[in-house]
Design an enzyme around this catalytic site. Structure first.
Site, PDB file in Angstrom:
ATOM      1  N   ASP A  97       0.671  -1.416   0.102  1.00 14.81           N
ATOM      2  CA  ASP A  97       0.048  -0.064  -0.164  1.00 14.81           C
ATOM      3  C   ASP A  97       0.948   1.348  -0.093  1.00 14.81           C
ATOM      4  O   ASP A  97       1.931   1.279   0.624  1.00 14.81           O
ATOM      5  CB  ASP A  97      -0.704   0.070   1.070  1.00 14.81           C
ATOM      6  CG  ASP A  97      -2.224   0.371   0.956  1.00 14.81           C
ATOM      7  OD1 ASP A  97      -2.527   1.682   0.585  1.00 14.81           O
ATOM      8  OD2 ASP A  97      -3.176  -0.318   1.450  1.00 14.81           O
ATOM      9  N   ASP A 199      -3.237   4.731  -2.058  1.00 16.74           N
ATOM     10  CA  ASP A 199      -4.318   5.333  -1.244  1.00 16.74           C
ATOM     11  C   ASP A 199      -4.898   6.421  -1.885  1.00 16.74           C
ATOM     12  O   ASP A 199      -3.756   7.407  -1.943  1.00 16.74           O
ATOM     13  CB  ASP A 199      -3.885   5.344   0.132  1.00 16.74           C
ATOM     14  CG  ASP A 199      -4.677   5.476   1.246  1.00 16.74           C
ATOM     15  OD1 ASP A 199      -5.613   4.615   1.437  1.00 16.74           O
ATOM     16  OD2 ASP A 199      -4.810   6.712   1.793  1.00 16.74           O
ATOM     17  N   GLU A 255      -6.475   4.036  -5.684  1.00  9.19           N
ATOM     18  CA  GLU A 255      -7.872   4.170  -5.077  1.00  9.19           C
ATOM     19  C   GLU A 255      -8.253   5.644  -5.660  1.00  9.19           C
ATOM     20  O   GLU A 255      -7.649   6.527  -5.113  1.00  9.19           O
ATOM     21  CB  GLU A 255      -7.834   3.946  -3.517  1.00  9.19           C
ATOM     22  CG  GLU A 255      -9.100   4.041  -2.906  1.00  9.19           C
ATOM     23  CD  GLU A 255      -8.991   4.440  -1.468  1.00  9.19           C
ATOM     24  OE1 GLU A 255     -10.077   4.063  -0.755  1.00  9.19           O
ATOM     25  OE2 GLU A 255      -8.237   5.164  -1.157  1.00  9.19           O
ATOM     26  N   HIS A 328     -11.067  -3.267   3.014  1.00  8.92           N
ATOM     27  CA  HIS A 328     -10.954  -3.077   4.694  1.00  8.92           C
ATOM     28  C   HIS A 328     -11.689  -1.841   4.895  1.00  8.92           C
ATOM     29  O   HIS A 328     -11.702  -1.534   6.255  1.00  8.92           O
ATOM     30  CB  HIS A 328      -9.449  -2.824   4.895  1.00  8.92           C
ATOM     31  CG  HIS A 328      -9.094  -1.661   4.344  1.00  8.92           C
ATOM     32  ND1 HIS A 328      -8.577  -1.627   2.899  1.00  8.92           N
ATOM     33  CD2 HIS A 328      -8.647  -0.358   4.774  1.00  8.92           C
ATOM     34  CE1 HIS A 328      -8.276  -0.397   2.756  1.00  8.92           C
ATOM     35  NE2 HIS A 328      -8.043   0.395   4.003  1.00  8.92           N
ATOM     36  N   ASP A 329     -12.482  -1.202   3.921  1.00 12.75           N
ATOM     37  CA  ASP A 329     -13.505   0.072   4.400  1.00 12.75           C
ATOM     38  C   ASP A 329     -14.689  -0.478   4.076  1.00 12.75           C
ATOM     39  O   ASP A 329     -15.558   0.838   4.278  1.00 12.75           O
ATOM     40  CB  ASP A 329     -12.848   1.049   3.256  1.00 12.75           C
ATOM     41  CG  ASP A 329     -11.316   1.598   3.539  1.00 12.75           C
ATOM     42  OD1 ASP A 329     -11.068   1.571   4.711  1.00 12.75           O
ATOM     43  OD2 ASP A 329     -10.744   2.173   2.468  1.00 12.75           O
TER      44      ASP A 329
END
Ligand code: GLC
Ligand code: CA
Length: 557
Positions: A97, A199, A255, A328-329
Site C-alpha cells: 500500500d 491510497d 484508489e 478493509h473499508d
C-alpha cells in the site's frame, strides 16, 4: 508477460486482523508467512498488504511515521524480507500500500514542518492562515468528521488534513516532496516488491485557490471539487510513472473515490502511462443518502447492474477495471448484497460468480472466500475505527441522530465489519490468536471458519478456488467483452461475455424465491457447457427455474 496483472486474482490482507503469531492479539508478518500455503491453495496470484509501515495507528497504519520501517507490532524488516521471499518462492507476487496523500503528524517531515515558517520542511505540507474571525482558512470538512484544518500553536497557522488530525496532507506542488516519494518507491521496488495499491491517489493535487465548498445546509463545506481529480493529478502520475514505475514490471491500482469512467480512462488508458487500474466507488455508494454513508437504505438491483455495465463498457478497450465487493473499508458483501442468514452460502457464492465473471482484475478481501459476514456492535465501545467513532459523536451530538439509530447504521456499513479477526478455526478467538484480539471476533466463528471449509466440497472456499481456476483456464473470462441482458429485472443479473466465436452466459439471481428464465437462443441447445453453479443442476434446454440466489455460468463454443 506484460499483462500478468490482467490475468491475476489479487488477495487483500489487512495485517492487523489476519493472523497473530506471537500471542499479543495483533496480526503480524510471521502470521502471514504461516498462512501462505493456505493462500497458495486458494490459488491467488498476488497479495496486497494494507500498510505495514511504522505508524502510531491513528488510522491503523494509514498514518505513516516512517515509510522505510516496519510497524513494530507487525515485526521487523527481516520478517518482511522473509515474507517477500516466501511468497515469491510459491509464485505469489506481493504488492504494498502506498499512502502518499498524507503522512502521520509524527513523521519527521511534519515534526520539522510545524517548527517554524522558514523550516526547510515547511512546504512539505499545506499551511494556511486563519480568517480574521479566527476560523480555519476555509470551510472544508474532513472525511473523518469536523473541519479539515487544524490549528497549530507553534506557528499560529492551520494545516490541512483531509482525514484525521493526525494525517496531515502532503504538498504535492513541492517538487521536493515528489522526489522523496519517488525515491522511497524505488527503494521498495529495488527490494523486489511487485507493485503498489495507491491510497486515495486522486486526491493528491489540490486546487490552489482553497475556496469554500458548498455546505448543502450542513456544518462543513464539500471539498471534493477542489481536491478530487485535481488540476495536476495526471501530470503528477505521469511523472511518477516515467521516473519510477516504467522502470519495473509491476502492477499499480489507484484508489480513486468519485472517479467517473472518463477519469478512469485517463488514469488507466494504455497510452496514458499512469496506472494499470483504479478502484472506482460507484457500486459502493448506491445506498448512500445525500452523500452520507450513514443510512439504512438498501440497494436496487437495477442500479447495481447499471453501474457495473457502465464501468464494463466504459473501460472496454480503453483502460482496465478492478473488480471488488469488499476491502478493509467496506462491510461484508454477503451481509450487504446477499442474505447472510437463510441463504448465506448460496448468496456468498452467487455474489462471487457475479463479480468474477466480469472483465477486470478481481480482488478478494480476507475472509470473503469463507463467506465471512458483518459482525454485531452492541455499543460504540465495541468499535475501533476512527471514522465510525468520530461520526457517532458528531451525528449524535450535533445532528440530532439518536445513538440507537447511529449504532444501527454502524452495524450495517462501518469499516470495522471488515476488520474483525480472520476466522481460521473453531478454537478460542477463531484461531486468530491465543490472546484477546484488538477487536472482537465475530460471534459466528464456530460455524464460519477456514478449517470447516478447506478441502470441503461445496464450501464457499472451494467455490472461490474453482472461480480462480476457471479464470486461469479460460482467457474468455479475462478478455471478452461484456453485455448486459434483462436490464429492467429487479431479480436477475444476467450478462454475456463474447470473444470471437465463444460466448459465456452468467445468470445470477438476487431473488429469495424461484424465478423463471428463458435462455437466449444460442444457449438453448445441448452444446453448452456448465462451467460453475452454486446448486446442483440438471441438463436443460430452453427454460430454467432459478432457486434463491442461484448462479450458473454456461460456455458456448
Ligand atoms: C483510504 C483507505 C482508508 C484510509 C484512508 C486514509 O480510503 O483505504 O482505510 O482510512 O484512505 O488513508
Ligand atoms: Ca502479533
Amino acid at each position: 508477460m506484460a499483462n500478468w496483472w490482467k490475468e491475476s486474482v489479487v488477495y487483500q490482507i489487512y495485517p492487523r486482523s489476519f493472523k497473530d503469531s506471537n500471542g499479543d492479539g495483533i496480526g503480524d508478518l510471521q502470521g502471514i508467512i504461516s498462512k501462505l500455503d493456505y493462500l497458495k491453495a486458494l490459488g491467488i496470484d498476488v497479495l496486497w498488504l494494507s500498510p505495514i509501515y511504522d505508524s502510531p495507528n491513528d488510522d491503523n497504519g494509514y498514518d505513516i511515521r516512517n515509510y522505510q520501517a516496519i510497524m513494530q507490532e507487525f515485526g521487523t524488516m527481516a520478517d518482511f524480507d522473509e515474507l517477500l521471499q516466501q511468497a515469491h518462492h510459491r509464485g505469489i507476487k506481493l504488492v504494498l500500500d502506498l499512502v502518499v496523500n498524507h503522512t502521520s503528524d509524527e513523521h519527521v517531515w511534519f515534526a520539522e514542518s510545524r517548527k517554524s515558517k522558514n523550516n526547510p520542511y515547511r512546504d512539505y505540507y499545506i499551511w494556511g492562515d486563519g480568517k480574521t474571525d479566527g476560523k480555519p482558512p476555509n470551510n472544508w470538512g474532513s472525511v473523518f468528521s469536523g473541519s479539515a484544518w487544524k490549528y497549530d500553536d507553534a506557528t499560529r497557522q492551520y494545516y490541512l488534513h483531509m482525514f484525521s488530525q493526525k494525517q496531515p496532507d502532503l504538498n504535492w506542488e513541492n517538487p521536493k516532496v515528489r522526489n522523496e516519494i519517488y525515491n522511497m518507491m524505488v527503494w521498495w521496488l529495488d527490494k523486489g516488491i511487485d507493485g503498489f495499491r495507491m491510497d486515495v491517489i486522486n486526491m493528491i493535487s489540490k486546487e490552489q485557490s482553497f475556496q469554500d465548498g458548498e455546505t448543502y445546509g450542513g456544518l462543513y463545506g464539500n471539498p471534493s471539487p477542489y481536491i478530487i481529480n485535481g488540476p495536476r493529478v495526471h501530470e503528477f502520475l505521469k511523472e511518477m510513472n516515467q521516473r519510477v514505475l516504467s522502470k519495473y514490471d509491476v502492477m499499480t491500482v489507484g484508489e480513486t473515490p468519485a472517479a467517473t469512467t472518463e477519469d478512469a480512462q485517463r488514469y488507466t488508458g494504455e497510452n496514458e502511462h499512469e496506472l494499470n487500474m483504479v478502484f472506482q466507488f460507484e457500486h459502493m455508494g448506491l445506498e448512500a443518502a445525500g452523500g452520507s454513508k450513514w443510512t439504512d437504505r438498501r440497494f436496487r438491483l437495477t442500479d447495481l447492474k447499471q453501474v457495473f455495465t457502465k464501468w464494463q463498457k466504459g473501460l472496454e478497450g480503453r483502460g482496465w477495471n478492478s473488480l471488488y465487493w469488499n476491502n478493509h473499508d467496506q462491510p461484508r458483501v454477503v451481509s450487504r448484497f446477499g442474505n447472510d442468514k437463510k441463504y448465506w452460502a448460496q448468496s456468498a457464492k452467487m455474489l462471487a460468480t457475479c463479480l468474477h465473471m466480469q472483465q477486470g482484475t478481481p480482488y478478494i478481501y480476507q475472509g470473503e472466500e469463507l463467506g465471512m459476514t458483518n459482525t454485531v456492535f452492541h455499543s460504540i465501545d465495541d468499535c475501533r475505527d476512527i471514522e465510525a467513532i468520530n461520526a457517532y459523536h458528531e451525528m449524535t451530538t450535533q445532528q440530532g441522530v439518536s445513538p440507537q439509530e447511529m449504532l444501527c447504521y454502524i452495524n450495517r456499513i462501518s469499516r470495522d465489519n471488515a476488520r474483525t479477526p480472520m476466522q481460521w478455526d473453531s478454537s478460542a478467538f477463531a484461531g486468530f490468536s491465543t490472546a484477546e484480539p484488538w477487536i472482537a471476533v465475530n460471534e459466528n466463528y464456530k460455524r464460519i471458519n477456514a478449517a470447516a471449509q478447506v478441502e470441503v466440497e461445496g464450501s464457499v472456499f472451494s467455490y472461490y478456488q474453482k472461480l480462480i481456476q476457471l479464470r486461469h483456464q479460460y482467457p474468455i473470462i479475462v478478455y471478452a467483452s461484456f453485455d448486459l441482458l434483462l436490464p429492467e429485472s429487479e431479480e436477475l443479473f444476467v450478462f454475456t461475455r463474447t470473444r470471437g466465436e465463444q460466448q459465456l452466459l452468467t445468470i445470477c439471481s438476487f431473488a429469495e424465491q424461484n424465478v423463471e428464465y428463458h435462455l437466449p437462443q444460442r444457449f438453448a441447445d445441448d452444446e453448452k457447457q456448465l462451467l460453475i453453479a452454486n446448486y446442483p443442476c440438471e441438463p436443460c434446454t430452453e427454460k430454467i427455474t432459478l432457486r434463491p440466489y442461484e448462479a450458473r455460468v454456461y460456455l458456448h463454443k
